[in-house]
Design a protein around this motif. Structure first.
Motif, PDB file in Angstrom:
ATOM      1  N   SER A   1       4.013   3.977  41.256  1.00 32.49           N
ATOM      2  CA  SER A   1       2.862   4.169  40.374  1.00 32.49           C
ATOM      3  C   SER A   1       1.694   3.380  40.953  1.00 32.49           C
TER       4      SER A   1
ATOM      5  N   LYS B   1       7.366   6.054  30.839  1.00 28.92           N
ATOM      6  CA  LYS B   1       6.076   6.757  30.885  1.00 28.92           C
ATOM      7  C   LYS B   1       6.055   8.027  30.041  1.00 28.92           C
TER       8      LYS B   1
ATOM      9  N   LEU C   1       3.926   7.074  23.419  1.00 30.75           N
ATOM     10  CA  LEU C   1       2.714   7.132  24.244  1.00 30.75           C
ATOM     11  C   LEU C   1       1.989   8.463  24.075  1.00 30.75           C
TER      12      LEU C   1
ATOM     13  N   ASP D   1      -1.824   8.743  22.938  1.00 29.37           N
ATOM     14  CA  ASP D   1      -2.792   9.524  23.707  1.00 29.37           C
ATOM     15  C   ASP D   1      -3.618  10.431  22.794  1.00 29.37           C
TER      16      ASP D   1
ATOM     17  N   ARG E   1      -0.979   5.959  32.207  1.00 34.27           N
ATOM     18  CA  ARG E   1       0.314   5.314  32.451  1.00 34.27           C
ATOM     19  C   ARG E   1       0.324   4.874  33.913  1.00 34.27           C
TER      20      ARG E   1
ATOM     21  N   LEU F   1      -0.321  -0.391  30.908  1.00 30.50           N
ATOM     22  CA  LEU F   1      -1.010   0.789  30.384  1.00 30.50           C
ATOM     23  C   LEU F   1      -2.498   0.473  30.418  1.00 30.50           C
TER      24      LEU F   1
END
Length: 178
Positions: free
Chosen positions: A21, A67, A72, A76, A88, A93
Motif C-alpha cells: 500500500s 481495507k 469503512l 466512506d 485506505r 486511513l
C-alpha cells in the motif's frame, strides 16, 4: 485540517509499506543515520483514526482494520455527504477533500487514549448496533521512511524501534523536536 495550503515548494514522496500500500507524503526532513538516509514525512491527505464509541466509556481505538471492512464502506458514504473521500492508504486511513478549518475556540478536543493524544471528531456513524467515529489527531502525524534506490520504504516494527532514538537525537541536535 486541510493540507492543500501547504507550500507548493515542499516535495512529495510516495511511501510504500510491506503490504504494497502507498501514501503520498510531504518530505519534511532528511536524516542521515548509520549510512542510510531516512525521511521524516507528513501525509498530504488528513490522517484519521477510527474509534468505536461505547456509551459512557472512552472511545476505543480500532488499531487494525481490513481495507474491505464494511465499517469503512459506511464511513466512506458518510464522508461523501461532506464532499470528502476515505483513502485506505499505507500506515493510516486518510481523508481527502477540502476540510473546513474550525475556529480554535470551536475545536472540541478529546483526550481519548492513554497516551493522552488529542483528537477532533470529524464524523460519527452507526454500523448495525455499534457507533463509530473518525477522529483527526491534533498532534502532528509523522512517518519515517527509508530512502533507497529512488524509493521510500516505510520504516516499521523492529527497524523503526532500532532507529527511533537516533532520529530523535539528530532532530534534537537541529533544534526541531519538542
Amino acid at each position: 485540517m486541510s493540507t492543500t495550503n501547504k507550500n507548493d515548494q515542499v516535495p512529495t514522496l510516495l511511501v510504500k509499506d510491506s503490504q504494497g500500500s502507498d501514501l503520498l507524503c510531504f518530505l519534511e526532513q532528511v536524516v542521515p543515520l548509520e549510512g542510510n538516509e531516512y525521511a521524516l514525512l507528513t501525509p498530504v491527505d488528513t490522517p484519521v483514526s477510527l474509534f468505536q464509541l461505547i456509551d459512557d466509556q472512552d472511545p476505543k481505538l480500532i488499531e487494525t482494520i481490513e481495507k474491505n471492512e464494511p465499517i469503512l464502506e459506511v464511513a466512506d458514504v458518510v464522508l461523501q455527504e461532506h464532499d470528502l473521500r476515505l483513502v485506505r492508504s499505507a500506515i493510516t486511513l486518510t481523508v481527502s477533500g477540502e476540510l473546513d478549518e474550525p475556529e480554535p475556540e470551536e475545536i472540541e478536543e478529546e483526550d481519548i487514549d492513554d497516551e493522552s493524544e488529542t483528537y477532533e471528531l470529524l464524523v460519527n456513524f452507526r454500523v448495525e448496533s455499534n457507533e463509530y467515529g473518525l477522529y483527526i489527531p491534533l498532534d502532528p502525524f509523522f512517518i519515517v521512511g527509508k530512502l533507497e534506490d529512488g524509493e521510500v520504504k516505510l520504516v516499521e516494527g523492529e527497524e523503526f524501534d532500532k532507529i527511533q532514538s537516533g532520529i530523535e537525537a539528530e532532530l534534537e541536535g537541529r533544534g526541531l523536536s519538542e
